[in-house]
Scaffold this motif. Structure first.
Motif, PDB file in Angstrom:
ATOM      1  N   MET A  19       0.784  -1.262  -0.119  1.00 35.32           N
ATOM      2  CA  MET A  19       0.108   0.086  -0.197  1.00 35.32           C
ATOM      3  C   MET A  19       0.989   1.186  -0.182  1.00 35.32           C
ATOM      4  O   MET A  19       1.099   2.007   0.966  1.00 35.32           O
ATOM      5  N   ALA A  20       1.426   1.651  -1.220  1.00 39.23           N
ATOM      6  CA  ALA A  20       2.342   2.645  -1.269  1.00 39.23           C
ATOM      7  C   ALA A  20       1.797   3.782  -2.006  1.00 39.23           C
ATOM      8  O   ALA A  20       0.899   3.615  -2.894  1.00 39.23           O
ATOM      9  N   HIS A  21       2.041   5.162  -1.666  1.00 42.18           N
ATOM     10  CA  HIS A  21       1.418   6.210  -2.137  1.00 42.18           C
ATOM     11  C   HIS A  21       2.573   7.358  -2.440  1.00 42.18           C
ATOM     12  O   HIS A  21       3.677   7.314  -1.743  1.00 42.18           O
ATOM     13  N   LEU A  22       2.341   8.178  -3.191  1.00 49.35           N
ATOM     14  CA  LEU A  22       3.397   9.533  -3.555  1.00 49.35           C
ATOM     15  C   LEU A  22       3.026  10.384  -2.311  1.00 49.35           C
ATOM     16  O   LEU A  22       2.089  10.534  -1.956  1.00 49.35           O
ATOM     17  N   ASP A  23       4.444  10.655  -1.680  1.00 47.46           N
ATOM     18  CA  ASP A  23       4.410  11.490  -0.573  1.00 47.46           C
ATOM     19  C   ASP A  23       4.932  12.705  -1.091  1.00 47.46           C
ATOM     20  O   ASP A  23       6.263  12.890  -1.317  1.00 47.46           O
ATOM     21  N   ARG A  24       4.344  13.956  -1.277  1.00 45.45           N
ATOM     22  CA  ARG A  24       5.101  15.231  -1.514  1.00 45.45           C
ATOM     23  C   ARG A  24       5.545  15.876  -0.224  1.00 45.45           C
ATOM     24  O   ARG A  24       4.995  16.246   0.386  1.00 45.45           O
ATOM     25  N   LEU A  36       1.112   1.192   6.826  1.00 48.54           N
ATOM     26  CA  LEU A  36       1.224   0.017   7.595  1.00 48.54           C
ATOM     27  C   LEU A  36       0.173  -0.562   8.243  1.00 48.54           C
ATOM     28  O   LEU A  36      -0.194  -1.837   8.476  1.00 48.54           O
ATOM     29  N   ASP A  37      -0.645   0.468   9.100  1.00 50.76           N
ATOM     30  CA  ASP A  37      -1.978  -0.193   9.512  1.00 50.76           C
ATOM     31  C   ASP A  37      -3.002   1.218   9.426  1.00 50.76           C
ATOM     32  O   ASP A  37      -2.414   2.264   8.968  1.00 50.76           O
ATOM     33  N   SER A  38      -4.186   1.084  10.258  1.00 53.62           N
ATOM     34  CA  SER A  38      -4.821   2.154  10.418  1.00 53.62           C
ATOM     35  C   SER A  38      -4.157   3.693  10.846  1.00 53.62           C
ATOM     36  O   SER A  38      -4.743   4.861  10.587  1.00 53.62           O
ATOM     37  N   LYS A  39      -3.301   3.544  11.570  1.00 54.78           N
ATOM     38  CA  LYS A  39      -2.685   4.752  12.454  1.00 54.78           C
ATOM     39  C   LYS A  39      -1.124   4.848  11.870  1.00 54.78           C
ATOM     40  O   LYS A  39      -0.646   5.935  12.317  1.00 54.78           O
ATOM     41  N   ILE A  56       9.004   6.456  10.743  1.00 53.02           N
ATOM     42  CA  ILE A  56       7.825   5.673  11.016  1.00 53.02           C
ATOM     43  C   ILE A  56       6.686   6.668  11.961  1.00 53.02           C
ATOM     44  O   ILE A  56       7.231   7.308  12.963  1.00 53.02           O
ATOM     45  N   VAL A  57       5.658   6.947  11.363  1.00 49.98           N
ATOM     46  CA  VAL A  57       4.827   7.961  11.851  1.00 49.98           C
ATOM     47  C   VAL A  57       3.391   7.542  12.413  1.00 49.98           C
ATOM     48  O   VAL A  57       2.934   6.752  11.499  1.00 49.98           O
ATOM     49  N   SER A  58       3.045   7.758  13.366  1.00 49.30           N
ATOM     50  CA  SER A  58       1.817   7.368  13.982  1.00 49.30           C
ATOM     51  C   SER A  58       0.779   8.696  14.167  1.00 49.30           C
ATOM     52  O   SER A  58       1.041   9.427  14.939  1.00 49.30           O
ATOM     53  N   ASP A  59      -0.133   8.966  13.363  1.00 47.04           N
ATOM     54  CA  ASP A  59      -1.134  10.072  13.664  1.00 47.04           C
ATOM     55  C   ASP A  59      -0.303  11.405  13.448  1.00 47.04           C
ATOM     56  O   ASP A  59      -0.510  12.404  14.120  1.00 47.04           O
ATOM     57  N   GLN A  83      13.899  -3.216  -1.209  1.00 45.22           N
ATOM     58  CA  GLN A  83      14.426  -2.902  -0.102  1.00 45.22           C
ATOM     59  C   GLN A  83      13.008  -2.410   0.672  1.00 45.22           C
ATOM     60  O   GLN A  83      12.356  -2.880   2.027  1.00 45.22           O
ATOM     61  N   ILE A  84      12.222  -1.782   0.221  1.00 42.71           N
ATOM     62  CA  ILE A  84      11.014  -0.978   0.752  1.00 42.71           C
ATOM     63  C   ILE A  84      10.015  -2.278   0.978  1.00 42.71           C
ATOM     64  O   ILE A  84       9.402  -2.445   1.922  1.00 42.71           O
ATOM     65  N   ALA A  85       9.878  -3.129  -0.036  1.00 38.89           N
ATOM     66  CA  ALA A  85       8.822  -3.972   0.111  1.00 38.89           C
ATOM     67  C   ALA A  85       9.130  -5.199   1.009  1.00 38.89           C
ATOM     68  O   ALA A  85       8.208  -5.661   1.591  1.00 38.89           O
ATOM     69  N   THR A  86      10.327  -5.416   1.341  1.00 37.80           N
ATOM     70  CA  THR A  86      10.663  -6.619   2.318  1.00 37.80           C
ATOM     71  C   THR A  86      11.103  -6.068   3.583  1.00 37.80           C
ATOM     72  O   THR A  86      11.644  -6.814   4.397  1.00 37.80           O
ATOM     73  N   THR A  87      11.062  -4.698   3.942  1.00 32.65           N
ATOM     74  CA  THR A  87      11.399  -4.409   5.255  1.00 32.65           C
ATOM     75  C   THR A  87      10.323  -4.671   6.256  1.00 32.65           C
ATOM     76  O   THR A  87       9.216  -4.893   5.983  1.00 32.65           O
ATOM     77  N   ARG A  88      11.089  -5.320   7.395  1.00 32.26           N
ATOM     78  CA  ARG A  88      10.289  -5.795   8.499  1.00 32.26           C
ATOM     79  C   ARG A  88       9.856  -4.530   9.584  1.00 32.26           C
ATOM     80  O   ARG A  88      10.948  -3.947   9.983  1.00 32.26           O
ATOM     81  N   TYR A  89       8.545  -4.175   9.570  1.00 34.64           N
ATOM     82  CA  TYR A  89       8.256  -2.956  10.401  1.00 34.64           C
ATOM     83  C   TYR A  89       7.836  -3.450  11.959  1.00 34.64           C
ATOM     84  O   TYR A  89       6.714  -3.164  12.275  1.00 34.64           O
ATOM     85  N   THR A  90       8.730  -4.235  12.429  1.00 36.55           N
ATOM     86  CA  THR A  90       8.348  -4.777  13.936  1.00 36.55           C
ATOM     87  C   THR A  90       8.990  -3.747  14.854  1.00 36.55           C
ATOM     88  O   THR A  90      10.013  -2.935  14.597  1.00 36.55           O
TER      89      THR A  90
END
Length: 128
Positions: A19-24, A36-39, A56-59, A83-90
């Protein structure tokens, strides 16, 4: 990175079900935002010679980061997507942000004995 390159990378990531999007990030600067998830989301940036890294940003609040990926200054588009697709966000894999301030919590201060009564205390006494 420029908008054209970021757009190509986003398309390649979406083809891999990321779930990737362009970030200006600026007038002529773009990055890649991965939901990554809802927040929680990762904001990837390839800032010229600095290489690939993510916040990594939450709200809207920074909660961690993916540190600089060694050698990413010379990555091809395919290597960046991998790299982006296989990164583990633990939680264990992320590094918490540091702002240079003390990391120890301050103990709560004891109540002051010489503190004057507040006007709200007078209101409460009047209602009893």
């Amino acid at each position: 990175m420029d908008a054209d390159r970021a757009g190509r990378l986003v398309s390649q990531l979406q083809a891999r079900d990321v779930m990737a999007h362009l970030d200006r990030t600026g007038v002529y600067e773009c990055g890649i935002r991965v939901v990554l998830d809802s927040k929680l989301e990762a904001r990837w940036d390839l800032a010229g010679t600095a290489g690939l890294e993510a916040e990594i940003v939450s709200d809207g609040v920074l909660v961690g980061f993916v540190p600089h990926v060694e050698g990413s200054e010379d990555f091809t588009d395919e290597q960046i997507v991998e790299q982006i697709a296989t990164t583990r966000y633990t939680v264990e894999g992320l590094h918490p942000p540091t702002d240079g301030a003390g990391t120890q919590e301050r103990p709560p201060s004891p109540p002051r004995e010489d503190e004057r009564p507040r006007w709200t205390d007078r209101l409460r006494r009047g209602r009893q």
